[in-house]
Design a protein around this motif. Sequence first.
Motif, PDB file in Angstrom:
ATOM      1  N   SER A 125       0.767  -1.141   0.000  1.00 55.14           N
ATOM      2  CA  SER A 125       0.034   0.051   0.142  1.00 55.14           C
ATOM      3  C   SER A 125       1.015   1.312  -0.181  1.00 55.14           C
ATOM      4  O   SER A 125       1.968   1.252   0.621  1.00 55.14           O
ATOM      5  N   THR A 126       0.203   2.182  -0.517  1.00 56.06           N
ATOM      6  CA  THR A 126       1.024   3.532  -0.379  1.00 56.06           C
ATOM      7  C   THR A 126       0.550   4.551   0.786  1.00 56.06           C
ATOM      8  O   THR A 126       1.050   5.370   0.944  1.00 56.06           O
ATOM      9  N   SER A 127      -0.442   3.800   1.549  1.00 59.50           N
ATOM     10  CA  SER A 127      -0.786   4.470   2.601  1.00 59.50           C
ATOM     11  C   SER A 127      -0.671   3.861   4.057  1.00 59.50           C
ATOM     12  O   SER A 127      -1.331   2.939   4.682  1.00 59.50           O
ATOM     13  N   VAL A 160       4.619  -0.889   3.019  1.00 55.02           N
ATOM     14  CA  VAL A 160       4.481   0.471   2.317  1.00 55.02           C
ATOM     15  C   VAL A 160       5.399   0.569   1.112  1.00 55.02           C
ATOM     16  O   VAL A 160       6.765   0.615   1.284  1.00 55.02           O
ATOM     17  N   THR A 161       4.764   0.993   0.157  1.00 57.10           N
ATOM     18  CA  THR A 161       5.533   0.737  -1.107  1.00 57.10           C
ATOM     19  C   THR A 161       6.071   2.099  -1.583  1.00 57.10           C
ATOM     20  O   THR A 161       6.758   2.300  -2.292  1.00 57.10           O
ATOM     21  N   ARG A 162       5.927   3.028  -0.727  1.00 56.81           N
ATOM     22  CA  ARG A 162       6.507   4.538  -1.022  1.00 56.81           C
ATOM     23  C   ARG A 162       8.120   4.464  -1.070  1.00 56.81           C
ATOM     24  O   ARG A 162       8.670   5.113  -1.803  1.00 56.81           O
ATOM     25  N   HIS A 182       1.387   2.903 -12.548  1.00 60.74           N
ATOM     26  CA  HIS A 182       2.566   2.371 -11.412  1.00 60.74           C
ATOM     27  C   HIS A 182       3.258   1.413 -12.247  1.00 60.74           C
ATOM     28  O   HIS A 182       2.972   0.933 -13.241  1.00 60.74           O
TER      29      HIS A 182
END
Length: 351
Positions: A206-208, A225-227, A250
């Motif tokens: 997730s990005t969140s 977390v993929t950020r 993405h």
Amino acid sequence: MLPTRGYATDGPTSDLVPFDFERREPGARDVLIDIHFCGICHSDIHQVRGEWDNSIYPMVPGHEIVGRVARVGAEVTRFKEGDLAGVGCFVDSCRACANCTAGDEQFCERHLALTYNSTEMDEQTPTYGGYSSQIVVDENYALKVSSDLPLANVAPLLCAGITTYSPLRRFNVGQGQRVGVVGLGGLGHMGVKLAAAMGANVTVFSTSPSKEEDARRLGAHDFVVTRDPENLVALAGQYDLILDAVSAPHDFNVYLNLLRRHGVMVLVGVPEKPAEIEAFSLITNGRSLVGSMIGGIRETQEMLDYCAQNNITSDVEVIPIQRLAEAYDRTVKGDVRYRFVIDMQSLKEGN
Ligand code: NAP
Ligand code: ZN
Ligand code: ZN
């Protein structure tokens, strides 16, 4: 004809506003369904905003429909007045081609009459979706809905549920397998619940960061977390199946690299732009990248029955139809926990 109230948009930059139109009188094999709830799928937003270049206006979106049968045609056998019923992403197909007869009506070779932004089998009459008071559908394209589950939470199963259930079944997801779900939105959260119920070990990508607690409550064993791409490096080659349910462009390669030998990445998300795939992401470990689109009627009924047996529904935020704009904005921001569902009672109350 049956006067019907809905919400429609007349162009990609217009708002959804009240719209009066007519449904056909139910024919001998039709059921008339009073719509109680309709989910808001990200596909509604893509199409309302013209992001897939396939939009037909005016458009009444909505394909996660549940309600009660108000009337049945003379030859209807599967439903009676007062029954709960659901309608998903399509309302008809040719019923004769190889894919229809195999139960994969969603891939009808002649014409798939989608629930909205499409046409009936005459390829002329526009179809209007579930952001409306009622719908008329052939009984063979309506689903039976259990009265044991809360109805608002069932609505999203008609698209988000079947779209994630179908590939999990196709690739025999079960105990001893590691499954990744990318994007914790409407589809993603159903993917987590279903894969966990089938016995898989589930990781959410997730990005969140704020969704971690929810992800674990929904059944995920791990949350990444993929950020920060560094978080993915240590997981290379570990997953049997990755379900990609992201709505925006993405990099697919970073997730392909997480697949072990003969692992499969299933695309269900439909970003509006193409992606670049590196050959090495696929040839390494003999990986596959496949797609999946909703599911046939038989499998959708199987999914609804599975959810009723296993007490699985969607986590929803129920809103009046007058708050569509806000729900769309929050969904696009990834700020939906985890599906907006319209209470159609609000159509009668407001304007
Ligand atoms: P959604 O509720 O908006 O969820 C999408 C999730 O993707 C977001 O919650 C967010 O999760 C993640 N995300 C959003 N923007 C992102 C970005 N820029 N980069 C990375 N991650 C991002 O949407 P949905 O209703 O589940 O639908 C998802 C996609 O599937 C849509 O494209 C929709 O059209 C498509 N769809 C396909 C089918 C099919 O049959 N194949 C059926 C229905 C829908 P995080 O916050 O966790 O990152
Ligand atoms: Zn959908
Ligand atoms: Zn067909």
